[in-house]
Structures are given as C-alpha cells and as structure tokens.
Design a protein around this motif. Structure first.
Motif, PDB file in Angstrom:
ATOM      1  N   ASP A  74      59.201  36.183  70.584  1.00 15.34           N
ATOM      2  CA  ASP A  74      60.479  35.080  69.989  1.00 15.34           C
ATOM      3  C   ASP A  74      61.788  36.160  70.825  1.00 15.34           C
ATOM      4  OD1 ASP A  74      59.540  33.132  69.057  1.00 15.34           O
ATOM      5  OD2 ASP A  74      59.281  33.818  67.267  1.00 15.34           O
ATOM      6  N   ILE A  75      61.198  37.359  70.837  1.00 18.46           N
ATOM      7  CA  ILE A  75      62.161  38.416  70.787  1.00 18.46           C
ATOM      8  C   ILE A  75      62.402  38.442  72.328  1.00 18.46           C
ATOM      9  CG2 ILE A  75      62.936  40.796  70.793  1.00 18.46           C
ATOM     10  CD1 ILE A  75      62.009  40.864  67.908  1.00 18.46           C
ATOM     11  N   VAL A  76      61.344  38.454  73.080  1.00 17.39           N
ATOM     12  CA  VAL A  76      61.254  38.776  74.397  1.00 17.39           C
ATOM     13  C   VAL A  76      62.001  37.694  74.791  1.00 17.39           C
ATOM     14  CG1 VAL A  76      59.914  38.268  76.166  1.00 17.39           C
ATOM     15  CG2 VAL A  76      58.693  39.931  74.244  1.00 17.39           C
ATOM     16  N   CYS A  77      61.217  36.076  74.488  1.00 19.40           N
ATOM     17  CA  CYS A  77      62.536  35.078  74.911  1.00 19.40           C
ATOM     18  C   CYS A  77      64.083  35.399  74.689  1.00 19.40           C
ATOM     19  CB  CYS A  77      62.107  33.746  74.708  1.00 19.40           C
ATOM     20  SG  CYS A  77      60.429  33.192  74.806  1.00 19.40           S
ATOM     21  N   GLN A  78      64.494  35.955  73.791  1.00 17.55           N
ATOM     22  CA  GLN A  78      65.990  35.940  73.270  1.00 17.55           C
ATOM     23  C   GLN A  78      66.878  37.346  74.473  1.00 17.55           C
ATOM     24  OE1 GLN A  78      67.869  35.744  69.808  1.00 17.55           O
ATOM     25  NE2 GLN A  78      65.321  35.189  69.178  1.00 17.55           N
ATOM     26  N   LEU A  79      65.628  37.799  75.004  1.00 16.78           N
ATOM     27  CA  LEU A  79      66.544  38.913  76.139  1.00 16.78           C
ATOM     28  C   LEU A  79      65.978  39.246  76.796  1.00 16.78           C
ATOM     29  CD1 LEU A  79      64.265  42.242  74.452  1.00 16.78           C
ATOM     30  CD2 LEU A  79      66.315  41.718  74.709  1.00 16.78           C
ATOM     31  N   LEU A  80      65.113  37.452  77.409  1.00 15.67           N
ATOM     32  CA  LEU A  80      65.050  36.654  78.925  1.00 15.67           C
ATOM     33  C   LEU A  80      65.710  36.135  79.234  1.00 15.67           C
ATOM     34  CD1 LEU A  80      61.076  36.730  79.560  1.00 15.67           C
ATOM     35  CD2 LEU A  80      62.893  38.830  80.536  1.00 15.67           C
ATOM     36  N   LYS A  81      66.433  35.327  77.918  1.00 17.90           N
ATOM     37  CA  LYS A  81      67.268  33.876  78.696  1.00 17.90           C
ATOM     38  C   LYS A  81      68.193  34.517  79.356  1.00 17.90           C
ATOM     39  CE  LYS A  81      66.625  31.504  74.634  1.00 17.90           C
ATOM     40  NZ  LYS A  81      66.766  30.538  73.847  1.00 17.90           N
ATOM     41  N   PRO A  82      69.469  35.519  79.008  1.00 19.15           N
ATOM     42  CA  PRO A  82      70.375  35.095  79.113  1.00 19.15           C
ATOM     43  C   PRO A  82      70.177  35.635  81.576  1.00 19.15           C
ATOM     44  CG  PRO A  82      70.436  36.306  77.581  1.00 19.15           C
ATOM     45  CD  PRO A  82      68.860  36.124  78.049  1.00 19.15           C
ATOM     46  N   MET A  83      69.455  36.041  81.432  1.00 19.41           N
ATOM     47  CA  MET A  83      69.032  36.125  82.779  1.00 19.41           C
ATOM     48  C   MET A  83      69.752  35.485  83.802  1.00 19.41           C
ATOM     49  SD  MET A  83      66.684  39.213  83.225  1.00 19.41           S
ATOM     50  CE  MET A  83      66.625  40.477  81.332  1.00 19.41           C
ATOM     51  N   ASP A  84      70.470  35.915  84.926  1.00 19.92           N
ATOM     52  CA  ASP A  84      70.768  34.580  85.253  1.00 19.92           C
ATOM     53  C   ASP A  84      69.554  34.089  86.774  1.00 19.92           C
ATOM     54  OD1 ASP A  84      72.656  33.607  86.210  1.00 19.92           O
ATOM     55  OD2 ASP A  84      73.514  35.153  88.575  1.00 19.92           O
ATOM     56  N   LYS A  85      68.712  33.692  85.966  1.00 19.39           N
ATOM     57  CA  LYS A  85      67.951  32.776  86.887  1.00 19.39           C
ATOM     58  C   LYS A  85      67.129  31.491  85.579  1.00 19.39           C
ATOM     59  CE  LYS A  85      65.903  36.913  88.696  1.00 19.39           C
ATOM     60  NZ  LYS A  85      64.627  38.363  88.959  1.00 19.39           N
ATOM     61  N   GLU A  86      66.163  30.423  86.619  1.00 20.89           N
ATOM     62  CA  GLU A  86      65.371  29.402  85.901  1.00 20.89           C
ATOM     63  C   GLU A  86      65.071  29.996  85.325  1.00 20.89           C
ATOM     64  OE1 GLU A  86      65.914  26.591  86.464  1.00 20.89           O
ATOM     65  OE2 GLU A  86      68.003  26.694  86.933  1.00 20.89           O
ATOM     66  N   PRO A  87      64.442  29.608  83.617  1.00 18.76           N
ATOM     67  CA  PRO A  87      64.457  29.951  82.260  1.00 18.76           C
ATOM     68  C   PRO A  87      62.123  29.720  82.128  1.00 18.76           C
ATOM     69  CG  PRO A  87      65.433  28.558  81.651  1.00 18.76           C
ATOM     70  CD  PRO A  87      65.795  28.645  83.367  1.00 18.76           C
ATOM     71  N   ASN A  88      62.070  30.574  83.434  1.00 17.70           N
ATOM     72  CA  ASN A  88      60.727  30.116  83.863  1.00 17.70           C
ATOM     73  C   ASN A  88      59.608  31.554  83.837  1.00 17.70           C
ATOM     74  OD1 ASN A  88      61.084  27.039  84.781  1.00 17.70           O
ATOM     75  ND2 ASN A  88      61.358  28.711  87.185  1.00 17.70           N
ATOM     76  N   VAL A  89      58.795  31.071  82.903  1.00 18.16           N
ATOM     77  CA  VAL A  89      57.562  31.924  82.437  1.00 18.16           C
ATOM     78  C   VAL A  89      56.018  31.799  83.184  1.00 18.16           C
ATOM     79  CG1 VAL A  89      57.469  31.134  80.011  1.00 18.16           C
ATOM     80  CG2 VAL A  89      56.858  33.459  80.786  1.00 18.16           C
ATOM     81  N   ALA A  90      55.510  32.151  83.750  1.00 19.01           N
ATOM     82  CA  ALA A  90      54.585  32.174  84.674  1.00 19.01           C
ATOM     83  C   ALA A  90      53.300  32.448  83.386  1.00 19.01           C
ATOM     84  CB  ALA A  90      53.753  33.478  86.032  1.00 19.01           C
ATOM     85  N   VAL A  91      52.125  31.566  82.785  1.00 16.88           N
ATOM     86  CA  VAL A  91      51.147  32.111  81.608  1.00 16.88           C
ATOM     87  C   VAL A  91      49.725  31.535  82.254  1.00 16.88           C
ATOM     88  CG1 VAL A  91      52.944  31.115  80.056  1.00 16.88           C
ATOM     89  CG2 VAL A  91      51.434  29.348  80.768  1.00 16.88           C
ATOM     90  N   GLU A  92      48.662  32.043  81.778  1.00 21.41           N
ATOM     91  CA  GLU A  92      47.484  32.263  82.327  1.00 21.41           C
ATOM     92  C   GLU A  92      47.147  30.801  82.147  1.00 21.41           C
ATOM     93  OE1 GLU A  92      46.178  36.942  81.485  1.00 21.41           O
ATOM     94  OE2 GLU A  92      46.282  34.944  80.225  1.00 21.41           O
TER      95      GLU A  92
END
Lengths: 452, 452
Positions: B167-185
């Motif tokens: 949850d914390i990682v997501c909150q830290l990553l979300k405001p980045m100036d990019k599409e909020p896509n994350v690769a998962v296995e």
C-alpha cells in the motif's frame, strides 16, 4: 438498592432503572459485586501521586531536540520551533499525554502473561484483518452503553491509529460519484487535515460558532463528508449541544453526505452526562472514530472506527487480503481488560483526576487574573483556552510564559485561513501536569503576564 | 579456530575469514561464545516433536467453516470453495503456517516481561511512525549480513503486514509522471495483485521462464515498477539466478523503473548460499520487503520494507502525522530477540527442519511415483509443485487427493490470463506438516492418484 425497590419508590419502570444502572456502571461510578448488587465506588483524587509531565520524565531523545526531556510529540515538536525553547520549562501545559503513573502497567503485564498461558494456541491461528470478534464485541458493548453508538460487531474496525482510520475513510469515500471535498472545522486538527489532503481529498474550511459547525454555512458547501470533533472541539473546546447535533444529522441525510465523528475527548465531560454521539443520531451516514492510546498507554496503538453498514462490502474488497492491523498480543489483553471491568474503572479514575485538575486550573486562573482574562473550552476535554482581555500577540504570551518557566501552546497553526486567526489566545493542556503543581504554575504565569 | 590461524593456513586475508564467519553466524551454522570464539552448532532434526498441521490443531472457528480445524488462512479459505471440503483431511499440504511447536513462545514471554521491568518508562513516550531506532538497527544489520541489502536505518519502515508495505509503495509510486502500470509475475501472488489494483495501479502480467521474469518481455512494457519474488517465485518455485538478477537491475536503471522485491521465502534456500537480493544490485531503485510473521508467530504482525533513499522525503510527508504502525510492545521484544542472537538461531532451526521435510517429501514422491510425475520448485521455499505426466485436470487431482484424506492446493488461481494456466499441476506446502507424516501422506497420494 435493588432495581425493583428503586422502581417502586420512584414510580418508574424497572427497565429505566436498569438503563440508569448500566450507564452508572459504564461511567465507572458504581461497581458490580457478583450476587450482591451494585456499590458506589469512592475515590480520593489526592491519594494519587503527582508526577511531573512525562515529556520531562521519560524521553531520551538523541536527535538534537533541546526540550527538557526530548519528547517528540506534536505539541513538543511545535515548541521546538519556538525561539524560547532554550528556556527551562518547570510546568508544562503543552503535553497532551497523561502521566506515566496512570498507565495500568501491572494489570497489562498480568493480562499478557495470562494470554501466554491460556490462549497460546491462538497465536498460530491466522487472524481477521479488522480485529478479533471478542475485542470488537467488548468495544461494541461499551460504545453502545457509553456513547449510544448503534452498530453491529462487524461494523467495528480496529486500527493502529486515528489517522489510519481516516486513511480508510478516505479510501471508502473517494470512489463516490462526487467531487472529493471534505468539510473540516476552522480552526481544527491539523493532523487530520494533512491526512485528508494526502489521500487526495480537498479541504473546505467550515465556519464555527459557540455551538460548533454552523449548519447554514455547511449546507452551502459541496462536500462528501464533514469531519467533526463534537465532544470537545479542537482547539476551541466547544461541546456541541444536542439541537446542533440533530441539525448535523439532518444535514447529512438531506445532502446524502457523511459525518466523520472524531470522538477523541468523549471520556472527559465534567459535571454533565456525555451527550449522545452523532453516530447515534445518524448511524447509516456516520464514521465514528475513537482511540485507546492516550488513555491506556500512548504505545498501545489501538484506535477503532465504526463503518456505516452500506460501506462494509467495499471495506472488505479493499482490505480482506491484508493481515490484521493490530497484533493479537495487543487485542487479547485489551479484550480481557475490558471484560474484567478494568477499562471502565480506569476511565473513571482518570476522568475524576482530570476533572479535579480542570477545576483547580480554572479556579487558580480566575483567582489570579480576575476579569483580565477569559477562559473557554473548560467544560470538557483535557485542555482550555486563555484569552487575555488586553491587546497582546500569541507569540508575546508564549515567549513571556516560557521565560517564566511555563510551557503554553499557540493555536494559530490550527487555522487554514490566516486572516481568521484569533490573536492573543493560548492553549493550556493539563493532561500531563500534576494536580498539585497547578497553583504554582498559574502563579508563575500571572507573574509573567502582569508586566505586559 | 581463530581467524588468524585460518587466514595463515589458507593464505587468505583475515577480512575474508571474518566475512565468512559473519556469514556462517548470520545463517546460524556457528554460534558465538563470548571470549571463547565460534563453535559449530549441531542440530538433530529428528529430536523435534512432530505435531500435526496447525490448521487442524489450534483453530476454533465458529463462522461455519467446515475444514477440520476451522482455519481461516488464505489456503484453507480457498479449500472451502472446493466441493471436497467435507472430506476429512488427515495430511494437509495446504497450510503455509509453521507448526505451533516452532514458535518461540517462552522466549517471547520472557522478553515482554523484561520490557515491563526495564523499559516501562518508554511506554509513555510518543513513538516514531516507521519504528524504533533500536529494532530498525537490528534489522539493518541482519539484512545487510544475510541478504547483502545496502541501506541506512532511516530507509527501514516497519509495518504490520506485507500488503501494507505494498500500500505504501503504491502511494509513493502513484504521483510519478507516468502511467500507473506495474508488472507482476504471471503466475504470481494474487494477494499482491489485489493490493496493486485497489490502490489504482494497472496490472501488466509479466512472462516467466525457468529463470524467472523474461527481461526482453519486461523491456517492452511501459511500467513504473516490477513486482518480483526472486528467492522462490510463487507459485512456480523458481529461484532467480544471479545473471538474471543483474539483468533485472540493469532493466530498472535503463528504464528509470522500480523493483519491488518481495523476499518472503529468502530464509529457505537449501544446500546453497542465498543469492544476493535484487536490492543489493540496485539499491536506489528497489523496495525490499520481508516479514517476521510466518517465521516467528503468524500473530506477531511485523513486516518491514527498505525504501529507496530518494523517496524518503515523500514517505515522511505522507505519514509523519500518523502513529507508529507497529506497537512498542511488539517492537521492543523483537529488538531484544534479535540482539540476543535468538532470531538467527531460530531461523537456523526452522530452516534445517524445513530442509529435512523438503528432502523427505521429494524422495518419497520420487520413490512412489517414479517417472510418472515431475517435481519443480523444490530447491528453496516451503512448497513445491507436482505435475503428473499423464493427462489430468487440476480439479481431478485435488478431489481425488482430498477423498484419500490429503489436502493439496490448486495453482490455477494465480494466473491472470486463463489460457496460460498449466493444467494438471498442484501445489504441496510442507510448512504445516510434520516430518514424520510425510511418507504416509505420499503413500495416500499415490494410492489416490494411481487409479486415475
């Protein structure tokens, strides 16, 4: 006296008598003795030892903090920014933590050991994310009896902290088909405002009068929720009267909005029965939030929240894949603490002591300052406001008090709109000061401020 | 033997000898005796009593659960949906929790009582949101020594749960100036996928081969981060080799992306030295996540995360107004547990026992089934996969095993794209089964499946 005798003598129904007894028990005024009945408990406040504020007793901070004990609580952190921090503070009205003496350490240790003996096998069993049924049942019973909160056990969510409750509220509110605006009290708790903003909600300052939030102003706002501290508004200390509570509930229903009720100071209502919670007036649109941390131990880290029933499905969708927010080895002792009646007894003792401190502080201020100051917010809570009736700035009052060895807090930081700030008002928190020290502290304040 | 003697005999530097000793100590192979030196520890795995799975021992669930012990863990919850749930399970390969016997209850109780005696005054002092410096220092020392993690104490964040770390990682990553896509296995941990989605991130399934994530496929994706379980990929059990780890680190640097390294199974590497963490190869772009919960107590609720240094300011902005995520009365005993060397000794014992169980299970499966099944993922972790070499569905394998009294788990739920699912493969988790029960359990499985 048995409920039957009281019922007959007063010509009222036995249910009414039973309810009154339940309320007295919940407030810790009477104790129950098995197979004997209820007994009035006596308590001599002066029998409790008077420690100095924890801030100057227990801290051992190494991060360059220069306050007497290195305390890093919010109030003390604010203090650090003050130029007067180098002064030695003898009496500290800035700490909102109770004295160490009050924490039920021995009982807690006994209950933890009991868990190791009697509930050890539960340690390995995976736990429910929102809390154990046993503890949630105790909380449900208590807040129903003491705060008229109307909810099921399933609606209760245990978390580590009030701010984390607000994080969850934000996640539940955000996907609504409305602008993510939330009304907050002006002035109000800055910590909570930050949490709303960090969760992407927009803050709308809400006008207050002598009864709390002004409904006509609230009605004009386009908000999904209003965040309120009705038991003792922070920082003004206003206790919201029942008619205004009804208006707030009516507003929420009319506007299809939510109430976020932070009931953090509900335990400290002096001389009056606590008014019913907003949740009791508008159960399906109110998030009710409260905490054990400041009253049991600051380090226990247990807050709780009642979530409106219709949002439970979304709550489960968001968090069912998480582990529990609060550890079993905290939950189980707390459940036993409540089951054994220790929580209510603890509350009563702390309330009686804080009430005595509040009265002593008000009387001392009136005796020394007479009409030259006004006092507000002293009917409840753990702090009051002092407004000198002469022209003076907040900074001058604080600096002058600090130079005399008395710590007092500013309130200007709690306003969003700087032009609305009340100048020349300071906040005195008596949670962390001993009863016996109050007259001397007020004397020092008087000596400091008489020269201004 | 002293490090000087070893250095002279082997013609290597004393620093190298010292590093080797540190590594052996960290892995619990040798013990340190004050003023005497290091001693090799012996451990007789068979000396440990063999309990049955916790799921059928300690649970006392009342919510209508029909599994033998009422366990509500994720694996068992999945089991409930199975039609075969009414069968009595004698041997259960579905539980991922270790046996109750392994939890260091007596040591933990002693350390809690020590806190009440020696650290009582700390109870009242407000605590840092991300954890006490003492515990974070111990964790920093341990993950540096055991996982080559390169970080400062300030980068370590204690939380209640791995999902809360995410949850914390997501909150830290979300405001980045990019599409909020994350690769998962693909396949991968469904719990973590849900957390990413609930936080508004878009999931991009990432192709795997026999070494883990395929870099050429990853390079084509437009993602802000990749979530990886390199120590023992879930559910395939692949241990990512060093060259692939280097490629992942190189990808993150080239694409200005982050690695989210869930190192949950790093403690169970059998017969080989654990490979360095991804964090050690790419410290400034890796969130390193691990947990104490499954190894100490499931109910301890302590996970931790290393946050890249450049995101610390944002982390503090988001959470400094919160209370601590983990209670002091959990943190302090854990700090003492680590300081006294009990954590490393506990890890060694658990690892040795799990290693013995893994070997016994693999040997039993090979002896009974010969070439008719393939086994994968058994070089590390707490589970392995069984693929029969005849045509059969997952459901048929599970139902047949359950009817014979053996609980095994499906893996089809871990795929996002249903067409990619491997049919006829089941997962055997040996964390919660006793060593002595494994041959009998495999015999039952053989009897159940030979008729198919």
């Amino acid at each position: 006296m048995s409920s039957r005798t009281v019922s007959e003598e007063l010509h009222i129904s036995r249910n009414t008598v039973k309810l009154a007894y339940d309320q007295l028990f919940a407030e810790g005024i009477i104790a129950s003795v098995q197979r004997k009945g209820y007994y009035v408990e006596s308590l001599d406040v002066d029998a409790f030892p008077h420690n100095t504020c924890l801030c100057s007793v227990v801290c051992n901070c190494a991060d360059g903090c220069t306050c007497s004990g290195g305390c890093v609580c919010e109030v003390c952190a604010r203090k650090k920014s003050s130029e007067t921090q180098k002064q030695d503070i003898v009496y500290d009205f800035r700490c909102d933590k109770p004295l160490l003496f009050w924490f039920p350490c021995n009982q807690w240790q006994r209950l933890i050991n009991k868990c190791f003996h009697e509930y050890r096998e539960d340690f390995a069993c995976p736990k429910a994310v929102f809390g154990e049924t046993g503890l949630r049942t105790e909380i449900q019973r208590f807040i129903h009896s003491y705060r008229d909160v109307d909810c099921t056990v399933e609606q209760i969510v245990l978390t580590m902290d009030t701010q984390f409750c607000l994080d969850i509220v934000c996640q539940l509110l955000k996907p609504m088909d409305k602008e993510p605006n939330v009304a907050v009290e002006e002035p109000g708790l800055d910590q909570s405002r930050i949490t709303f903003q960090n969760n992407g909600l927009r803050i709308c300052p809400m006008e207050l009068d002598q009864h709390g939030a002004v409904i006509s102003a609230l009605t004009k706002m386009d908000v999904i929720a209003a965040y309120l501290t009705p038991s003792h508004q922070f920082p003004t200390g206003v206790v919201m009267p029942l008619p205004r509570r009804n208006e707030v509930a009516e507003w929420a229903m009319r506007k299809d909005a939510y109430i976020i009720e932070d009931d953090y100071n509900c335990y400290f209502q002096y001389g009056v029965r606590p008014l019913p919670s907003l949740q009791s007036l508008c159960a399906d649109r109110t998030f009710y939030i409260n905490s054990f941390s400041n009253i049991l131990f600051p380090c226990i880290n247990v807050s709780y929240m009642v979530v409106p029933e219709k949002l439970l499905a979304r709550l489960h969708n968001l968090f069912d894949n998480h582990g529990p927010f609060v550890s079993f080895l905290t939950q189980k002792p707390l459940e036993l603490f409540m089951k054994e009646g220790l929580w209510e007894s603890h509350l009563r003792k702390v309330r009686k002591n804080q009430n005595a401190k509040c009265e002593t502080l008000v009387n001392a201020l009136k005796n020394r300052f007479g009409d030259s100051i006004s006092i507000s917010g002293s009917s409840a809570g753990l702090h009051l406001l002092v407004h000198p009736n002469w022209t003076v700035t907040e900074d001058a009052l604080i600096n002058c008090a600090h130079q005399a060895g008395v710590g007092v807090s500013p309130i200007s930081g709690y306003w969003i709109k700087p032009e609305r700030k009340q100048d020349g008002t300071v906040l005195l928190n008596y949670a962390g000061i001993a009863l016996k020290d109050i007259p001397a502290a007020v004397n020092l304040l008087y000596e400091a401020w008489r020269e201004m």
